[in-house]
Structure formats: structure tokens, C-alpha cells
Design a protein around this motif. Structure first.
Motif, short mmCIF file in Angstrom:
data_model
loop_
_atom_site.label_atom_id
_atom_site.label_comp_id
_atom_site.label_asym_id
_atom_site.label_seq_id
_atom_site.Cartn_x
_atom_site.Cartn_y
_atom_site.Cartn_z
N ALA A 5 -9.40 -13.26 13.50
CA ALA A 5 -8.99 -14.67 13.47
C ALA A 5 -7.46 -14.79 13.53
N GLY A 6 -6.81 -13.84 14.18
CA GLY A 6 -5.36 -13.87 14.34
C GLY A 6 -4.59 -13.66 13.07
N ARG A 7 -5.26 -13.44 11.96
CA ARG A 7 -4.54 -13.40 10.68
C ARG A 7 -4.92 -12.21 9.80
N PHE A 8 -6.18 -11.84 9.80
CA PHE A 8 -6.63 -10.87 8.80
C PHE A 8 -6.72 -9.47 9.37
N GLU A 9 -5.94 -8.59 8.82
CA GLU A 9 -6.02 -7.19 9.24
C GLU A 9 -7.04 -6.46 8.38
N THR A 10 -7.74 -5.52 9.02
CA THR A 10 -8.59 -4.64 8.22
C THR A 10 -7.67 -3.76 7.38
N GLU A 11 -7.87 -3.80 6.09
CA GLU A 11 -6.97 -3.08 5.20
C GLU A 11 -7.78 -2.58 4.00
N ARG A 12 -7.13 -1.79 3.18
CA ARG A 12 -7.81 -1.23 2.01
C ARG A 12 -7.14 -1.73 0.73
N THR A 13 -7.95 -1.84 -0.31
CA THR A 13 -7.36 -2.16 -1.61
C THR A 13 -7.96 -1.26 -2.68
N TYR A 14 -7.19 -1.10 -3.76
CA TYR A 14 -7.67 -0.30 -4.88
C TYR A 14 -8.19 -1.24 -5.97
N GLY A 128 -6.95 -5.13 -9.52
CA GLY A 128 -6.91 -5.15 -8.05
C GLY A 128 -5.48 -5.08 -7.57
N SER A 129 -5.21 -4.30 -6.54
CA SER A 129 -3.85 -4.15 -6.01
C SER A 129 -3.26 -5.51 -5.61
N ASP A 130 -1.94 -5.67 -5.82
CA ASP A 130 -1.32 -6.97 -5.53
C ASP A 130 -0.65 -7.04 -4.16
N SER A 131 -0.62 -5.94 -3.40
CA SER A 131 -0.02 -5.94 -2.06
C SER A 131 -0.52 -4.71 -1.31
N ASN A 132 -0.26 -4.67 0.00
CA ASN A 132 -0.66 -3.49 0.78
C ASN A 132 0.07 -2.24 0.30
N GLU A 133 1.34 -2.41 -0.06
CA GLU A 133 2.13 -1.26 -0.53
C GLU A 133 1.54 -0.73 -1.84
N SER A 134 1.25 -1.65 -2.77
CA SER A 134 0.64 -1.22 -4.04
C SER A 134 -0.70 -0.54 -3.77
N ALA A 135 -1.49 -1.10 -2.85
CA ALA A 135 -2.81 -0.53 -2.56
C ALA A 135 -2.69 0.92 -2.12
N GLU A 136 -1.80 1.19 -1.18
CA GLU A 136 -1.68 2.56 -0.67
C GLU A 136 -1.16 3.50 -1.76
N ARG A 137 -0.22 3.02 -2.55
CA ARG A 137 0.32 3.83 -3.67
C ARG A 137 -0.79 4.13 -4.69
#
Ligand code: IDP
Ligand code: MG
Length: 162
Positions: A5-14, A128-137
Motif C-alpha cells: 500500500a505504498g507505505r508498509f514495509e515487511t519488517e521484523r520486531t522483537y 515490543g520494539s519501539d523502532s526498526n533500529e531497536s528491533a534489529e538490536r
């Protein structure tokens, strides 16, 4: 990486069910909420957290007066560690989780529905992770490398995507 939908990337969260959530028997309920939202479970384990891991996870809060108590609480019993993947899942998971203080989290959110009314602010069932950077860390911190995660796509995925 696919854009939806032009906005949501497939990403991971912890996502982590904290000791109070495990002790109160909410593991199944919480997993079900993430599953029925259409997220994909990439990693899952029960874990007795060593102090050093809890301290590193919450390093940004190390100056807070409640830091020692927070670390002790996270290590007070098993946690359930998860990696969930989905479009925009970092933000949608935070919405599903609700406000930090269970007394202020909206009904319908995990903390709003499951956070006990007598609980202290810290005993709020889930992280739950608060950002993509936090999620990967956090994924790197809690899971010992990619062999603990499974890279898979549900067979139904092509059918459910526009
Ligand atoms: P979050 O979990 O909603 O992202 P943060 O502000 O990042 O909230 O705080 C991390 C965790 O620290 C909270 O989930 C909660 O367990 C604990 N915590 C936050 N604020 C307080 C407080 O004022 N007293 C005790 N524990 C707190
Ligand atoms: Mg936080």
C-alpha cells in the motif's frame, strides 16, 4: 523488502512476554493476537534471562531510578522471546500492546486487557520494539544468531496479498 500500500514495509520486531505475562498464563493469548493479525512467527523460545542481557536490553533506561528493579523483574522468571514479521509490524505491534502503564492502556490492547489493575507500572505483561533500529538490536541480543530463526513464508501469503 516488499512495500505494501505504498507505505508498509515487511519488517521484523522483537516481542517478549515478560515474567508476569508468563506466570499469569497469557502466552497462548498473546501469540494468538499476533497470529490472527497476519504476522509471521520467525522465532520463539522460553528463556531465563541473565542480568547482563536485561541490562543491555534496557540500557537507555540505565539512569532511571527504577532500572535496578526493572532488571530484577525481567530476570525473576522465564520470559518468552519472539520475532514477528509483517508489513509495518513494529508500529502495529506497539499499537496492539498499548500504553506503558497498564492503568492508562486502552481496552482492546494487550496491556489494557491483560495488565492487572493492581499491577505496578513496570509489570505490564509484554515488551515490543519501539523502532526498526531497536528491533534489529534486540533480535540480535535475544536470539543467538540466525540459526535460532526460521526464514519462511506461509503458503497462503501470495493469496492474501493484492
Ligand atoms: P515501553 O515498554 O512501553 O516501551 P519504556 O518507557 O521503554 O516503555 O520502559 C520500559 C519498561 O520499563 C516498561 O515497559 C516498564 O516495564 C518499565 N517502566 C517504565 N516506566 C516505569 C516506571 O515509572 N516505574 C517502573 N517501571 C517502569
Ligand atoms: Mg520502550
Amino acid at each position: 523488502m516488499r512495500i505494501f500500500a505504498g507505505r508498509f514495509e515487511t519488517e521484523r520486531t522483537y516481542i517478549m512476554i515478560k515474567p508476569d505475562g508468563v506466570q499469569r498464563g497469557y502466552v497462548g493469548e498473546i501469540i494468538a493476537r499476533f497470529e490472527r493479525k497476519g504476522n509471521v512467527l520467525k522465532g520463539l523460545k522460553t528463556f531465563q534471562c541473565p542480568k547482563a542481557v536485561a541490562e543491555e536490553h534496557y540500557q537507555d533506561l540505565s539512569e532511571k531510578p527504577f532500572f535496578g528493579d526493572l532488571v530484577e523483574y525481567i530476570c525473576s522468571g522465564p520470559v518468552v522471546c519472539m520475532v514477528w514479521e509483517g508489513p509495518g509490524v513494529v508500529k502495529s505491534a506497539r499499537k496492539m500492546i498499548g500504553a506503558t502503564n497498564p492503568l492508562e492502556s486502552e481496552p482492546g490492547t494487550i496491556r489494557g486487557d491483560l495488565g492487572a489493575f493492581y499491577a505496578l507500572v513496570g509489570r505490564n505483561v509484554i515488551h515490543g520494539s519501539d523502532s526498526n533500529e531497536s528491533a534489529e538490536r534486540e533480535i540480535a541480543l535475544w536470539f543467538g544468531g540466525d540459526d535460532e530463526l526460521v526464514d519462511w513464508t506461509p503458503t497462503i501469503t501470495p493469496w492474501t496479498r493484492e
